[in-house]
Design a protein around this motif. Structure first.
Motif, PDB file in Angstrom:
ATOM      1  N   ALA A   1     -10.446 -43.738  33.745  1.00 38.74           N
ATOM      2  CA  ALA A   1     -10.474 -42.398  33.169  1.00 38.74           C
ATOM      3  C   ALA A   1     -10.974 -41.407  34.216  1.00 38.74           C
ATOM      4  CB  ALA A   1     -11.369 -42.359  31.928  1.00 38.74           C
ATOM      5  N   SER A   2     -10.369 -40.240  34.234  1.00 31.30           N
ATOM      6  CA  SER A   2     -10.740 -39.190  35.190  1.00 31.30           C
ATOM      7  C   SER A   2     -11.667 -38.185  34.531  1.00 31.30           C
ATOM      8  CB  SER A   2      -9.476 -38.493  35.682  1.00 31.30           C
ATOM      9  OG  SER A   2      -9.792 -37.420  36.531  1.00 31.30           O
ATOM     10  N   PRO A   3     -12.715 -37.757  35.264  1.00 26.01           N
ATOM     11  CA  PRO A   3     -13.166 -38.153  36.597  1.00 26.01           C
ATOM     12  C   PRO A   3     -14.177 -39.294  36.510  1.00 26.01           C
ATOM     13  CG  PRO A   3     -14.429 -36.266  35.896  1.00 26.01           C
ATOM     14  CD  PRO A   3     -13.476 -36.580  34.771  1.00 26.01           C
ATOM     15  N   PRO A   4     -14.405 -40.025  37.605  1.00 28.87           N
ATOM     16  CA  PRO A   4     -15.366 -41.141  37.588  1.00 28.87           C
ATOM     17  C   PRO A   4     -16.790 -40.676  37.845  1.00 28.87           C
ATOM     18  CG  PRO A   4     -14.245 -41.094  39.686  1.00 28.87           C
ATOM     19  CD  PRO A   4     -13.678 -39.963  38.886  1.00 28.87           C
TER      20      PRO A   4
ATOM     21  N   PHE B   1     -19.256 -26.984  36.499  1.00 24.31           N
ATOM     22  CA  PHE B   1     -19.050 -28.325  37.048  1.00 24.31           C
ATOM     23  C   PHE B   1     -17.581 -28.736  36.964  1.00 24.31           C
ATOM     24  CE2 PHE B   1     -19.358 -33.044  36.873  1.00 24.31           C
ATOM     25  CZ  PHE B   1     -19.924 -33.226  38.124  1.00 24.31           C
ATOM     26  N   THR B   2     -16.928 -28.466  35.847  1.00 29.05           N
ATOM     27  CA  THR B   2     -15.506 -28.808  35.744  1.00 29.05           C
ATOM     28  C   THR B   2     -14.673 -27.969  36.708  1.00 29.05           C
ATOM     29  OG1 THR B   2     -15.324 -27.307  33.845  1.00 29.05           O
ATOM     30  CG2 THR B   2     -15.641 -29.647  33.375  1.00 29.05           C
ATOM     31  N   ASP B   3     -15.067 -26.704  36.928  1.00 31.66           N
ATOM     32  CA  ASP B   3     -14.367 -25.891  37.940  1.00 31.66           C
ATOM     33  C   ASP B   3     -14.601 -26.445  39.344  1.00 31.66           C
ATOM     34  OD1 ASP B   3     -13.336 -24.222  36.035  1.00 31.66           O
ATOM     35  OD2 ASP B   3     -14.772 -22.594  36.351  1.00 31.66           O
ATOM     36  N   ALA B   4     -15.812 -26.947  39.595  1.00 30.79           N
ATOM     37  CA  ALA B   4     -16.091 -27.547  40.907  1.00 30.79           C
ATOM     38  C   ALA B   4     -15.212 -28.767  41.142  1.00 30.79           C
ATOM     39  CB  ALA B   4     -17.569 -27.925  41.007  1.00 30.79           C
ATOM     40  N   LEU B   5     -14.966 -29.555  40.087  1.00 34.29           N
ATOM     41  CA  LEU B   5     -14.073 -30.697  40.223  1.00 34.29           C
ATOM     42  C   LEU B   5     -12.655 -30.242  40.581  1.00 34.29           C
ATOM     43  CD1 LEU B   5     -15.312 -32.812  37.173  1.00 34.29           C
ATOM     44  CD2 LEU B   5     -15.610 -33.376  39.582  1.00 34.29           C
ATOM     45  N   ARG B   6     -12.227 -29.108  40.025  1.00 34.18           N
ATOM     46  CA  ARG B   6     -10.903 -28.585  40.387  1.00 34.18           C
ATOM     47  C   ARG B   6     -10.876 -28.130  41.841  1.00 34.18           C
ATOM     48  NH1 ARG B   6     -11.710 -25.604  35.502  1.00 34.18           N
ATOM     49  NH2 ARG B   6     -10.818 -26.709  33.711  1.00 34.18           N
TER      50      ARG B   6
ATOM     51  N   THR C   1      -5.823 -35.771  38.869  1.00 35.55           N
ATOM     52  CA  THR C   1      -5.568 -35.100  37.593  1.00 35.55           C
ATOM     53  C   THR C   1      -6.062 -33.657  37.666  1.00 35.55           C
ATOM     54  OG1 THR C   1      -7.692 -35.734  36.617  1.00 35.55           O
ATOM     55  CG2 THR C   1      -5.877 -37.299  36.404  1.00 35.55           C
ATOM     56  N   ASP C   2      -5.464 -32.805  36.837  1.00 38.63           N
ATOM     57  CA  ASP C   2      -5.852 -31.395  36.812  1.00 38.63           C
ATOM     58  C   ASP C   2      -7.069 -31.131  35.935  1.00 38.63           C
ATOM     59  OD1 ASP C   2      -3.706 -30.677  38.469  1.00 38.63           O
ATOM     60  OD2 ASP C   2      -2.349 -30.491  36.768  1.00 38.63           O
ATOM     61  N   GLU C   3      -7.291 -31.978  34.963  1.00 33.04           N
ATOM     62  CA  GLU C   3      -8.378 -31.815  34.008  1.00 33.04           C
ATOM     63  C   GLU C   3      -9.007 -33.179  33.732  1.00 33.04           C
ATOM     64  OE1 GLU C   3      -9.380 -28.967  32.771  1.00 33.04           O
ATOM     65  OE2 GLU C   3      -7.752 -27.687  33.497  1.00 33.04           O
ATOM     66  N   PRO C   4     -10.214 -33.202  33.197  1.00 29.09           N
ATOM     67  CA  PRO C   4     -10.747 -34.475  32.710  1.00 29.09           C
ATOM     68  C   PRO C   4      -9.834 -35.059  31.640  1.00 29.09           C
ATOM     69  CG  PRO C   4     -12.493 -32.834  32.853  1.00 29.09           C
ATOM     70  CD  PRO C   4     -11.202 -32.108  33.079  1.00 29.09           C
ATOM     71  N   ASP C   5      -9.753 -36.364  31.592  1.00 27.43           N
ATOM     72  CA  ASP C   5      -8.919 -37.018  30.591  1.00 27.43           C
ATOM     73  C   ASP C   5      -9.437 -36.733  29.184  1.00 27.43           C
ATOM     74  OD1 ASP C   5      -7.147 -38.095  32.380  1.00 27.43           O
ATOM     75  OD2 ASP C   5      -8.126 -40.056  32.486  1.00 27.43           O
TER      76      ASP C   5
ATOM     77  N   ARG D   1      -8.326 -41.058  38.702  1.00 29.48           N
ATOM     78  CA  ARG D   1      -8.409 -42.323  37.967  1.00 29.48           C
ATOM     79  C   ARG D   1      -7.521 -43.319  38.697  1.00 29.48           C
ATOM     80  NH1 ARG D   1      -5.472 -39.094  33.868  1.00 29.48           N
ATOM     81  NH2 ARG D   1      -3.241 -39.373  34.305  1.00 29.48           N
ATOM     82  N   GLN D   2      -7.792 -44.590  38.482  1.00 33.24           N
ATOM     83  CA  GLN D   2      -6.965 -45.607  39.122  1.00 33.24           C
ATOM     84  C   GLN D   2      -5.625 -45.686  38.412  1.00 33.24           C
ATOM     85  OE1 GLN D   2      -8.743 -49.493  39.868  1.00 33.24           O
ATOM     86  NE2 GLN D   2      -6.748 -50.450  39.589  1.00 33.24           N
ATOM     87  N   ALA D   3      -4.544 -45.625  39.189  1.00 32.84           N
ATOM     88  CA  ALA D   3      -3.203 -45.702  38.621  1.00 32.84           C
ATOM     89  C   ALA D   3      -2.893 -47.141  38.217  1.00 32.84           C
ATOM     90  CB  ALA D   3      -2.178 -45.208  39.632  1.00 32.84           C
TER      91      ALA D   3
END
Length: 457
Positions: A124-127, A59-64, A88-92, A72-74
């Motif tokens: 926070a990433s990802p939502p 799942f984390t690879d799918a997000l990539r 982002t490259d990774e979950p926070d 995340r909201q800046a």
């Protein structure tokens, strides 16, 4: 040694890529309310149990693979003219994207309630959050619950991410099936409906608990049949059943008949791996005159069958015209409100005020038909998914959403409502009415064109 060569010198971190909020994201962000979380609930059933560690990696690879899903909201000053997403490259740090709650009685129901009660924060990433829950109705089976903050992603985009996760987990390709191609009969325009300025019917209030948030019921039904070559689709049958259900519900509560408008998302995106991720659907409103919905056991079976057939054909002409007409995602008014001319905080205040003022003209309900799920969702040793449910936020003043998807010839329906409008038993009654009217669309099909057959959703 120069300052450039000094290994102790701190190097500024590379700033994340920024993507401005599209119209739908910004409009939704303006109208967020704590008492009605903006969540999408997706529920997938598997015959087996996936390995949690492997599924977490997949799942984390799918997000990539889909960077637009890992955002995340800046932060920004109050006078900024736009909101921005940070990719982002990774979950926070501290964000646990995949969890496995304890296997205990009621775990399935509690997971469903969590999907409705709390949206992953935009800060926070990802939502998105994924839960792996044992399915008590199937020994060894599993339910996957995906909770998505709708400000960032819609249902079809979230399903695309899950399809990529299934492909990475199972090691098999999950190419999307091509959607059915339907051509409109020539020489037919949109059927006339009620005037667009008429105030639509509201769903009559039931016996709400008064608590915050949404309630939901899910059901497994047969995909409704229609005759070969019918001018209408299963989507048109679902629209007609939704309108008739609400009209019947309102009559039971003594509400005067009024015209009705059903909001329907239209998604023109491809379903392959390069599908644009985000909120990519546009919304159209399908109108119904009060007189079109006034039948149902009053004029005899033959008359009701004829009235149903005419309603389906009119609905089909309207939906074809609406789908073909070019239109911004949320209409021209929303496009104007989100134009980056004034500070975004000022636009937010104006948007919320206009939304409250326009409440009486909000559509009656929302029907979101995902259609036939275009992915195998094959999780290898855990098996292929054989049921997929979606539900979208049911905010007031609309307060009622019907969402459908089909898998393996079955229609998976989620009825979601605002607890400020309806109670659980009210939802059960609406679900009962919907099933009856959906069956009635099959009766109309059998009486207007020969033997009925199952059609695509």
């Amino acid at each position: 040694m120069t300052a450039v060569d000094d290994p102790t010198r701190s190097v500024p971190a590379e700033r994340p890529a920024l993507v401005p909020f599209p119209v739908v994201d910004e409009f939704t962000r303006h109208c967020l309310r704590e008492e009605e979380p903006e969540t999408i609930h997706i529920e997938i059933r598997l015959p087996g149990r996936p390995d949690p560690a492997r599924l977490r990696r997949a799942f984390t690879d799918a997000l990539r693979h889909h960077p637009r899903a890992q955002v995340r909201q800046a932060p920004g000053p109050w006078h900024r003219r736009r909101y921005f997403w940070e990719l982002t490259d990774e979950p926070d740090p501290g964000v646990d994207v995949v969890t496995v709650p304890a296997a205990e009685p009621g775990a399935l129901e509690r997971a469903r309630e969590r999907c409705l009660a709390s949206a992953p924060p935009l800060s926070a990433s990802p939502p998105v959050r994924l839960e792996i829950v044992g399915d008590p109705a199937r020994p060894g089976g599993t339910a996957l619950f995906l909770t998505v903050n709708h400000t960032a992603l819609d249902g079809p985009a979230s399903l695309r991410v899950l399809a990529t996760a299934a492909e990475l987990y199972g090691g098999r390709g999950d190419a999307a099936a091509a959607p059915p191609v339907r051509t409109a009969p020539e020489g037919r325009g949109a059927a006339a409906g009620p005037p667009p300025w008429a105030r639509p019917a509201r769903v009559a209030r039931g016996r709400p608990s008064g608590g915050p948030g949404n309630g939901v019921l899910v059901a497994d039904l047969a995909v409704p049949r229609r005759p070969p070559g019918a001018a209408y689709t299963v989507n048109d049958q679902l629209l007609a059943a939704t309108a008739l259900t609400i009209a019947h519900w309102n009559r039971e509560r003594g509400a005067p008949p009024r015209p009705m408008r059903i909001t329907m998302p239209v998604d023109d995106r491809p379903r392959a791996a390069d599908m644009p991720i985000g909120n990519g659907t546009r919304l159209v409103e399908v109108p119904f005159a009060a007189a079109e919905l006034a039948f149902g056991g009053r004029g005899g079976a033959a008359r009701d069958r004829d009235a149903m057939g005419e309603l389906l054909r009119r609905t089909a002409r309207r939906t074809r015209a609406l789908k073909a007409a070019p239109r911004p995602q949320l209409g021209y008014g929303a496009a104007l409100l989100t134009a980056p001319v004034l500070p975004v905080a000022w636009r937010a205040a104006v948007t919320r005020g206009l939304r409250r003022a326009a409440g009486p003209w909000t559509s009656t309900a929302l029907l979101s038909n995902i259609g036939r799920v275009p992915y195998a969702l094959d999780f290898g040793d855990a098996g292929r998914s054989d049921a997929v449910w979606f539900s979208a936020p049911a905010r007031m003043p609309r307060g009622l959403n019907v969402t459908t998807a089909s898998t393996g010839g079955r229609l998976h329906l989620a009825l979601r409502w605002s607890r400020a409008l309806l109670a659980q038993r009210d939802g059960a009654r609406l679900l009962e009415l919907f099933g009856g009217y959906l069956d009635a669309t099959e009766t109309a099909a059998a009486g207007n064109g020969g033997a009925a057959e199952r059609g695509p959703a």
